[in-house]
Design a protein around this motif. Structure first.
Motif, PDB file in Angstrom:
ATOM      1  N   PRO A   1      81.900   7.825 -40.903  1.00  0.00           N
ATOM      2  CA  PRO A   1      81.462   8.866 -39.965  1.00  0.00           C
ATOM      3  C   PRO A   1      82.456   9.028 -38.821  1.00  0.00           C
ATOM      4  N   PHE A   2      82.322  10.120 -38.110  1.00  0.00           N
ATOM      5  CA  PHE A   2      83.100  10.359 -36.907  1.00  0.00           C
ATOM      6  C   PHE A   2      82.184  10.219 -35.686  1.00  0.00           C
ATOM      7  N   PRO A   3      82.224   9.089 -34.979  1.00  0.00           N
ATOM      8  CA  PRO A   3      81.402   8.929 -33.777  1.00  0.00           C
ATOM      9  C   PRO A   3      82.079   9.542 -32.554  1.00  0.00           C
ATOM     10  N   ASP A   4      81.281   9.764 -31.499  1.00  0.00           N
ATOM     11  CA  ASP A   4      81.783  10.213 -30.196  1.00  0.00           C
ATOM     12  C   ASP A   4      82.479  11.569 -30.238  1.00  0.00           C
ATOM     13  N   VAL A   5      82.069  12.432 -31.167  1.00  0.00           N
ATOM     14  CA  VAL A   5      82.590  13.792 -31.207  1.00  0.00           C
ATOM     15  C   VAL A   5      81.708  14.672 -30.333  1.00  0.00           C
ATOM     16  N   ASN A   6      82.290  15.413 -29.430  1.00  0.00           N
ATOM     17  CA  ASN A   6      81.540  16.311 -28.556  1.00  0.00           C
ATOM     18  C   ASN A   6      81.017  17.510 -29.354  1.00  0.00           C
ATOM     19  N   VAL A   7      79.717  17.745 -29.279  1.00  0.00           N
ATOM     20  CA  VAL A   7      79.106  18.881 -29.967  1.00  0.00           C
ATOM     21  C   VAL A   7      78.182  19.603 -28.992  1.00  0.00           C
ATOM     22  N   LYS A   8      77.893  20.857 -29.304  1.00  0.00           N
ATOM     23  CA  LYS A   8      76.983  21.609 -28.445  1.00  0.00           C
ATOM     24  C   LYS A   8      76.391  22.782 -29.208  1.00  0.00           C
TER      25      LYS A   8
ATOM     26  N   THR B   1      63.401  36.877 -30.091  1.00  0.00           N
ATOM     27  CA  THR B   1      64.001  38.197 -30.253  1.00  0.00           C
ATOM     28  C   THR B   1      65.374  38.110 -30.903  1.00  0.00           C
ATOM     29  N   SER B   2      65.700  39.120 -31.695  1.00  0.00           N
ATOM     30  CA  SER B   2      66.985  39.146 -32.394  1.00  0.00           C
ATOM     31  C   SER B   2      68.161  39.361 -31.450  1.00  0.00           C
ATOM     32  N   LYS B   3      67.872  39.654 -30.192  1.00  0.00           N
ATOM     33  CA  LYS B   3      68.952  39.831 -29.217  1.00  0.00           C
ATOM     34  C   LYS B   3      69.593  38.505 -28.832  1.00  0.00           C
ATOM     35  N   TYR B   4      68.949  37.408 -29.243  1.00  0.00           N
ATOM     36  CA  TYR B   4      69.481  36.078 -28.937  1.00  0.00           C
ATOM     37  C   TYR B   4      69.750  35.331 -30.236  1.00  0.00           C
ATOM     38  N   TRP B   5      70.898  34.661 -30.313  1.00  0.00           N
ATOM     39  CA  TRP B   5      71.204  33.818 -31.463  1.00  0.00           C
ATOM     40  C   TRP B   5      71.902  32.554 -30.974  1.00  0.00           C
ATOM     41  N   TYR B   6      71.970  31.548 -31.865  1.00  0.00           N
ATOM     42  CA  TYR B   6      72.435  30.209 -31.470  1.00  0.00           C
ATOM     43  C   TYR B   6      73.494  29.722 -32.455  1.00  0.00           C
ATOM     44  N   THR B   7      74.577  29.197 -31.914  1.00  0.00           N
ATOM     45  CA  THR B   7      75.689  28.770 -32.753  1.00  0.00           C
ATOM     46  C   THR B   7      76.067  27.318 -32.473  1.00  0.00           C
ATOM     47  N   PRO B   8      76.428  26.559 -33.526  1.00  0.00           N
ATOM     48  CA  PRO B   8      76.895  25.177 -33.329  1.00  0.00           C
ATOM     49  C   PRO B   8      78.381  25.168 -33.003  1.00  0.00           C
ATOM     50  N   ASN B   9      78.785  24.224 -32.192  1.00  0.00           N
ATOM     51  CA  ASN B   9      80.196  24.071 -31.850  1.00  0.00           C
ATOM     52  C   ASN B   9      80.542  22.592 -31.815  1.00  0.00           C
ATOM     53  N   ILE B  10      81.710  22.226 -32.351  1.00  0.00           N
ATOM     54  CA  ILE B  10      82.186  20.859 -32.205  1.00  0.00           C
ATOM     55  C   ILE B  10      83.605  20.886 -31.659  1.00  0.00           C
ATOM     56  N   ASP B  11      83.980  19.835 -30.951  1.00  0.00           N
ATOM     57  CA  ASP B  11      85.286  19.736 -30.320  1.00  0.00           C
ATOM     58  C   ASP B  11      86.274  19.120 -31.314  1.00  0.00           C
ATOM     59  N   PHE B  12      87.238  19.922 -31.778  1.00  0.00           N
ATOM     60  CA  PHE B  12      88.204  19.466 -32.773  1.00  0.00           C
ATOM     61  C   PHE B  12      89.450  18.833 -32.154  1.00  0.00           C
TER      62      PHE B  12
ATOM     63  N   TYR C   1      79.645  18.768 -41.308  1.00  0.00           N
ATOM     64  CA  TYR C   1      81.094  18.953 -41.337  1.00  0.00           C
ATOM     65  C   TYR C   1      81.718  17.779 -42.102  1.00  0.00           C
ATOM     66  N   GLU C   2      82.523  18.081 -43.098  1.00  0.00           N
ATOM     67  CA  GLU C   2      83.301  17.066 -43.793  1.00  0.00           C
ATOM     68  C   GLU C   2      84.762  17.308 -43.449  1.00  0.00           C
ATOM     69  N   ILE C   3      85.336  16.345 -42.747  1.00  0.00           N
ATOM     70  CA  ILE C   3      86.696  16.490 -42.222  1.00  0.00           C
ATOM     71  C   ILE C   3      87.531  15.312 -42.695  1.00  0.00           C
ATOM     72  N   THR C   4      88.705  15.590 -43.215  1.00  0.00           N
ATOM     73  CA  THR C   4      89.585  14.500 -43.619  1.00  0.00           C
ATOM     74  C   THR C   4      90.992  14.746 -43.098  1.00  0.00           C
TER      75      THR C   4
END
Length: 237
Positions: free
Chosen positions: A46-53, A87-98, A131-134
């Motif tokens: 696993p990748f620990p300590d990755v900043n996500v939001k 409401t459809s005027k609002y949506w939510y997206t995942p983000n990770i710090d690469f 996320y699968e990152i190599t």
């Protein structure tokens, strides 16, 4: 959960005894759950300590705000729960710090990322943001007919990476060569070391069959290459 911070505004009258969990709101029947999972499939680590939001975005004035943020734990995971605006005027997206991985395409590759529409989180259900990152490594291939008996000599070899399918650093192919072969990986791409191919870290394998007038021989070679490392596969027949 560790290192989790969520921003929320809840206005309601609590008529009976209830609980409000720290972090994001869990009281609504319309709870949206998002679990980030970040791993390296080459070694299963696993990748620990990755900043996500999680970012809330809206079509109104193109505004956005961070709903939840934190770091992945030792297992490369972190979970958020929050109440999404219906409401459809609002949506939510995942983000990770690469940033901690290096330069994408040179140091690392993202093999799997969330398979959700436009990277939007589906409201009011459980969402796995996987996320699968190599990392990339460097491989040299050497093929030489060390006792050539003529043009009728034939070599058939199968080269493959057993852990991955598809992508620029993965491969699985069969090739036939004839005659007095003397080959070695050459060239340089994107400032990579000359004479090495840009491949994924992990196992690389090759097996071959050589047919000559004097008989048939077989062979196999394999090498494990770690992050940013160098390895060689050889076919000497």
């Amino acid at each position: 959960m560790i290192n989790i911070k969520c921003n929320y505004l809840i206005l309601f009258l609590l008529l009976f005894t209830g609980l409000i969990a720290s972090g994001c709101s869990k009281w609504s029947s319309g709870t949206t759950t998002v679990e980030f999972v970040i791993i390296n499939p080459a070694n299963g680590e696993p990748f620990p300590d990755v900043n996500v939001k999680i970012v809330e975005e809206t079509s109104t004035n193109n505004k956005s705000r961070v709903m939840c943020e934190g770091k992945t734990d030792a297992s490369g995971r972190i979970t958020f729960e929050f109440t999404a605006k219906r409401t459809s005027k609002y949506w939510y997206t995942p983000n990770i710090d690469f940033d901690s991985f290096g330069v994408q395409g040179k140091d690392y590759s993202i093999l799997v990322r969330p398979t959700v529409s436009s990277y939007a989180i589906i409201k009011n259900i459980y969402n796995e943001m996987r996320y699968e990152i190599t990392y990339y490594a460097y491989l040299k291939l050497k093929i030489k007919n060390i006792v050539c008996e003529g043009l009728e000599d034939t070599l058939v070899y199968h080269a493959w990476t057993p852990d991955f399918k598809g992508g620029g650093g993965a491969y699985d192919y069969i090739t036939t060569l004839s005659g007095c072969v003397d080959y070695e990986t050459t060239g340089s791409v994107d400032n990579h070391p000359a004479g090495y191919a840009h491949v994924y870290m992990g196992w690389h394998k090759i097996e071959w069959e050589a047919r000559k007038p004097s008989g048939i021989t077989y062979g196999i070679d394999s090498v494990y290459i770690d992050k940013g490392g160098f390895g060689t596969l050889q076919v000497l027949y």
